[in-house]
Write an enzyme that holds these catalytic residues in place. Structure first.
Site, PDB file in Angstrom:
ATOM      1  N   LEU A   1      25.798   9.825 -30.267  1.00 42.60           N
ATOM      2  CA  LEU A   1      24.378   9.519 -30.490  1.00 42.60           C
ATOM      3  C   LEU A   1      23.913   8.400 -29.567  1.00 42.60           C
ATOM      4  O   LEU A   1      22.851   8.501 -28.931  1.00 42.60           O
ATOM      5  CB  LEU A   1      24.167   9.115 -31.964  1.00 42.60           C
ATOM      6  CG  LEU A   1      22.781   8.607 -32.351  1.00 42.60           C
ATOM      7  CD1 LEU A   1      21.714   9.663 -32.105  1.00 42.60           C
ATOM      8  CD2 LEU A   1      22.750   8.174 -33.827  1.00 42.60           C
TER       9      LEU A   1
ATOM     10  N   ILE B   1      30.868   8.482 -35.788  1.00 45.10           N
ATOM     11  CA  ILE B   1      31.385   7.725 -36.934  1.00 45.10           C
ATOM     12  C   ILE B   1      31.947   8.677 -37.994  1.00 45.10           C
ATOM     13  O   ILE B   1      33.024   8.448 -38.554  1.00 45.10           O
ATOM     14  CB  ILE B   1      30.258   6.827 -37.522  1.00 45.10           C
ATOM     15  CG1 ILE B   1      29.859   5.751 -36.491  1.00 45.10           C
ATOM     16  CG2 ILE B   1      30.688   6.189 -38.835  1.00 45.10           C
ATOM     17  CD1 ILE B   1      28.604   4.946 -36.851  1.00 45.10           C
TER      18      ILE B   1
ATOM     19  N   ASP C   1      23.442  22.116 -43.370  1.00 50.38           N
ATOM     20  CA  ASP C   1      22.353  21.277 -42.870  1.00 50.38           C
ATOM     21  C   ASP C   1      21.863  20.445 -44.056  1.00 50.38           C
ATOM     22  O   ASP C   1      21.326  21.003 -45.025  1.00 50.38           O
ATOM     23  CB  ASP C   1      21.248  22.193 -42.320  1.00 50.38           C
ATOM     24  CG  ASP C   1      20.060  21.405 -41.805  1.00 50.38           C
ATOM     25  OD1 ASP C   1      19.931  20.203 -42.139  1.00 50.38           O
ATOM     26  OD2 ASP C   1      19.248  21.996 -41.069  1.00 50.38           O
ATOM     27  N   VAL C   2      22.050  19.124 -43.978  1.00 49.56           N
ATOM     28  CA  VAL C   2      21.731  18.284 -45.140  1.00 49.56           C
ATOM     29  C   VAL C   2      20.222  18.113 -45.373  1.00 49.56           C
ATOM     30  O   VAL C   2      19.824  17.430 -46.309  1.00 49.56           O
ATOM     31  CB  VAL C   2      22.416  16.902 -45.078  1.00 49.56           C
ATOM     32  CG1 VAL C   2      23.926  17.025 -45.099  1.00 49.56           C
ATOM     33  CG2 VAL C   2      21.936  16.098 -43.876  1.00 49.56           C
TER      34      VAL C   2
ATOM     35  N   TYR D   1      12.920   5.205 -38.076  1.00 50.31           N
ATOM     36  CA  TYR D   1      14.367   5.048 -38.260  1.00 50.31           C
ATOM     37  C   TYR D   1      14.669   3.805 -39.098  1.00 50.31           C
ATOM     38  O   TYR D   1      15.448   3.853 -40.053  1.00 50.31           O
ATOM     39  CB  TYR D   1      15.074   4.964 -36.904  1.00 50.31           C
ATOM     40  CG  TYR D   1      16.587   4.839 -37.027  1.00 50.31           C
ATOM     41  CD1 TYR D   1      17.377   5.960 -37.258  1.00 50.31           C
ATOM     42  CD2 TYR D   1      17.222   3.601 -36.932  1.00 50.31           C
ATOM     43  CE1 TYR D   1      18.766   5.851 -37.395  1.00 50.31           C
ATOM     44  CE2 TYR D   1      18.606   3.483 -37.063  1.00 50.31           C
ATOM     45  CZ  TYR D   1      19.375   4.606 -37.291  1.00 50.31           C
ATOM     46  OH  TYR D   1      20.744   4.498 -37.432  1.00 50.31           O
TER      47      TYR D   1
ATOM     48  N   LYS E   1      16.588   3.604 -42.842  1.00 52.99           N
ATOM     49  CA  LYS E   1      17.847   2.896 -43.082  1.00 52.99           C
ATOM     50  C   LYS E   1      17.662   1.734 -44.071  1.00 52.99           C
ATOM     51  O   LYS E   1      18.545   1.463 -44.880  1.00 52.99           O
ATOM     52  CB  LYS E   1      18.437   2.405 -41.757  1.00 52.99           C
ATOM     53  CG  LYS E   1      18.947   3.556 -40.888  1.00 52.99           C
ATOM     54  CD  LYS E   1      20.078   4.323 -41.571  1.00 52.99           C
ATOM     55  CE  LYS E   1      20.590   5.476 -40.755  1.00 52.99           C
ATOM     56  NZ  LYS E   1      21.756   6.152 -41.350  1.00 52.99           N
TER      57      LYS E   1
ATOM     58  N   ASN F   1      26.797  10.368 -44.224  1.00 61.91           N
ATOM     59  CA  ASN F   1      26.812   9.848 -42.853  1.00 61.91           C
ATOM     60  C   ASN F   1      25.834  10.585 -41.944  1.00 61.91           C
ATOM     61  O   ASN F   1      25.311   9.985 -40.998  1.00 61.91           O
ATOM     62  CB  ASN F   1      28.247   9.973 -42.314  1.00 61.91           C
ATOM     63  CG  ASN F   1      28.319   9.819 -40.815  1.00 61.91           C
ATOM     64  OD1 ASN F   1      28.257   8.716 -40.282  1.00 61.91           O
ATOM     65  ND2 ASN F   1      28.433  10.951 -40.097  1.00 61.91           N
TER      66      ASN F   1
HETATM   67  N1  LIG Z   1      26.036   4.774 -33.495  1.00 62.75           N
HETATM   68  C1  LIG Z   1      25.467   3.666 -33.938  1.00 62.75           C
HETATM   69  O1  LIG Z   1      25.321   2.658 -33.205  1.00 62.75           O
HETATM   70  C2  LIG Z   1      25.005   3.597 -35.378  1.00 62.75           C
HETATM   71  C3  LIG Z   1      24.608   2.341 -35.863  1.00 62.75           C
HETATM   72  C4  LIG Z   1      24.183   2.236 -37.181  1.00 62.75           C
HETATM   73  C5  LIG Z   1      24.162   3.345 -37.984  1.00 62.75           C
HETATM   74  N2  LIG Z   1      24.528   4.567 -37.491  1.00 62.75           N
HETATM   75  C6  LIG Z   1      24.456   5.713 -38.419  1.00 62.75           C
HETATM   76  O2  LIG Z   1      25.735   6.311 -38.494  1.00 62.75           O
HETATM   77  C7  LIG Z   1      25.591   7.700 -38.762  1.00 62.75           C
HETATM   78  C8  LIG Z   1      26.363   8.490 -37.723  1.00 62.75           C
HETATM   79  O3  LIG Z   1      25.869   8.163 -36.431  1.00 62.75           O
HETATM   80  P1  LIG Z   1      26.636   8.549 -35.083  1.00 62.75           P
HETATM   81  O4  LIG Z   1      26.234   7.545 -34.086  1.00 62.75           O
HETATM   82  O5  LIG Z   1      28.058   8.813 -35.372  1.00 62.75           O
HETATM   83  O6  LIG Z   1      25.872   9.926 -34.744  1.00 62.75           O
HETATM   84  P2  LIG Z   1      26.370  11.251 -33.936  1.00 62.75           P
HETATM   85  O7  LIG Z   1      25.119  11.932 -33.473  1.00 62.75           O
HETATM   86  O8  LIG Z   1      27.375  10.879 -32.942  1.00 62.75           O
HETATM   87  O9  LIG Z   1      27.008  12.143 -35.107  1.00 62.75           O
HETATM   88  C9  LIG Z   1      26.165  12.592 -36.156  1.00 62.75           C
HETATM   89  C10 LIG Z   1      26.846  13.645 -36.993  1.00 62.75           C
HETATM   90  O10 LIG Z   1      25.879  14.122 -37.965  1.00 62.75           O
HETATM   91  C11 LIG Z   1      25.744  15.537 -37.866  1.00 62.75           C
HETATM   92  N3  LIG Z   1      24.385  15.953 -38.252  1.00 62.75           N
HETATM   93  C12 LIG Z   1      23.219  15.661 -37.621  1.00 62.75           C
HETATM   94  N4  LIG Z   1      22.192  16.264 -38.266  1.00 62.75           N
HETATM   95  C13 LIG Z   1      22.736  16.927 -39.322  1.00 62.75           C
HETATM   96  C14 LIG Z   1      22.205  17.739 -40.352  1.00 62.75           C
HETATM   97  N5  LIG Z   1      20.881  18.016 -40.450  1.00 62.75           N
HETATM   98  N6  LIG Z   1      23.045  18.268 -41.274  1.00 62.75           N
HETATM   99  C15 LIG Z   1      24.382  18.019 -41.199  1.00 62.75           C
HETATM  100  N7  LIG Z   1      24.949  17.271 -40.247  1.00 62.75           N
HETATM  101  C16 LIG Z   1      24.133  16.734 -39.315  1.00 62.75           C
HETATM  102  C17 LIG Z   1      26.104  15.851 -36.400  1.00 62.75           C
HETATM  103  O11 LIG Z   1      26.483  17.211 -36.253  1.00 62.75           O
HETATM  104  C18 LIG Z   1      27.277  14.883 -36.202  1.00 62.75           C
HETATM  105  O12 LIG Z   1      28.461  15.431 -36.758  1.00 62.75           O
HETATM  106  C19 LIG Z   1      24.084   7.985 -38.762  1.00 62.75           C
HETATM  107  O13 LIG Z   1      23.612   7.975 -40.075  1.00 62.75           O
HETATM  108  C20 LIG Z   1      23.514   6.818 -37.967  1.00 62.75           C
HETATM  109  O14 LIG Z   1      22.189   6.545 -38.301  1.00 62.75           O
HETATM  110  C21 LIG Z   1      24.954   4.712 -36.200  1.00 62.75           C
END
Ligand SMILES: NC(=O)c1ccc[n+]([C@@H]2O[C@H](COP(=O)([O-])OP(=O)(O)OC[C@H]3O[C@@H](n4cnc5c(N)ncnc54)[C@H](O)[C@@H]3O)[C@@H](O)[C@H]2O)c1
Length: 276
Positions: A200, A26, A71-72, A163, A167, A98
């Site tokens: 993810l 995302i 690293d956040v 989790y 959220k 994000n």
């Molecule tokens: N994929 C889904 O179905 C979904 C649904 C609801 C919410 N979300 C939320 O959307 C967001 C993104 O999810 P996604 O599915 O794209 O995940 P993803 O794992 O595909 O991407 C996550 C990104 O965050 C970065 N990241 C992880 N840990 C980090 C850290 N400590 N410091 C800095 N960067 C870090 C990773 O390098 C990557 O760029 C998350 O907050 C997730 O909870 C995802």
């Protein structure tokens, strides 16, 4: 082209945007849509570099992008992310929180306080601290914050207590921050995606005993019969930043109708295996 002539079709021209976790899923789609709409974007992840993505973004002919390793979960690295942004581009118009993670199935009996604490640090305190250090700059530009929350923070999810808690707290924190920052004309909103196909989601399905069944279940959870796309999330985020100028404290559900309608949720079988 970032500083080129007037481009009325660009929806976030010359604005400065930070996206945490912008190298995949995302976050990457958000980075792309903002660069394509004329913004200068600073994006981060924990990795050392993201030079291929950075080069590709800078060759698209509209906005610009720089990658910062951050690293956040580390406060000093967050401060550096904000400093680099302001030193490079002189201001911040929008922060998109994000970076987050969904652990594989967790049941309470096998989840330690440390497991919970670590996820809180990433999914909630990381958002809080990035907002904290960006806000002095966002107040100057009357900018905005967009937090990526999740549908499960509202409706819950099986085997995901930490989790879901992080959220739910992101959605609640968004509203509290919107109240406090309204005096500065800073807007704070969130989006709540349901199932969105990302690296993810793919990783989570690999941990399952039957990945294909899990993916099918992930699609069937929506009335629309499919998962959402990262581009659909990015477009909603761009709307909140660029056009949603009377929106603050709102949470946009991007769920394909997953939360609607009654369904068979009877767990009689699971109950009888515990009691017999
Ligand atoms: N994929 C889904 O179905 C979904 C649904 C609801 C919410 N979300 C939320 O959307 C967001 C993104 O999810 P996604 O599915 O794209 O995940 P993803 O794992 O595909 O991407 C996550 C990104 O965050 C970065 N990241 C992880 N840990 C980090 C850290 N400590 N410091 C800095 N960067 C870090 C990773 O390098 C990557 O760029 C998350 O907050 C997730 O909870 C995802």
């Amino acid at each position: 082209m970032a500083s080129g002539g007037l481009k009325p079709s660009l929806r976030y021209h010359k604005k400065v945007v930070i996206v945490t976790g912008g190298t995949k899923g995302i976050g990457e789609a958000i980075v792309r849509v903002f660069v394509n709409n004329g913004a200068s974007v600073v994006f981060c992840s924990k990795e050392e570099t993201a030079s291929d993505l950075e080069a590709e973004l800078n060759s698209c002919g509209t906005g610009a992008a720089i990658y910062v390793s951050c690293d956040v979960t580390k406060e000093e690295e967050i401060k550096r992310l904000i400093d680099v942004t302001v030193k490079t581009y002189g201001k911040i118009d929008c922060l998109i929180n994000n970076a987050g993670w969904h652990p594989p199935e967790q049941i309470i009996d096998n989840t330690s306080a440390q497991d919970f604490q670590d996820l809180l640090n990433l999914n909630l305190i990381g958002y809080f601290l990035t907002a904290k250090y960006a806000l002095p700059h966002l107040r100057k530009t009357q900018g905005n914050i967009i937090n990526i929350s999740s549908l499960v923070g509202i409706i819950g999810q099986k085997h995901a207590i930490p989790y879901v808690a992080t959220k739910g707290a992101v959605t609640a924190m968004t509203k509290a921050m919107a109240i406090d920052e309204s005096q500065y004309n800073v807007r704070v909103n969130s989006i709540c995606p349901g199932n969105v196909w990302t690296p993810l989601w793919e990783e989570l399905s690999r941990h399952s005993s039957d990945p294909n069944a899990m993916i099918l279940g992930g699609k069937d959870a929506q009335l629309l019969g499919r998962m959402g796309t990262t581009e659909e999330c990015a477009n909603a985020v761009l709307f909140l930043a660029a056009e949603g100028t009377f929106c603050t404290g709102i949470d946009i559900l991007l769920t394909g109708g997953a939360e609607l309608n009654y369904a068979n949720k009877n767990q009689q079988e699971a109950r009888s295996s515990i009691y017999h």
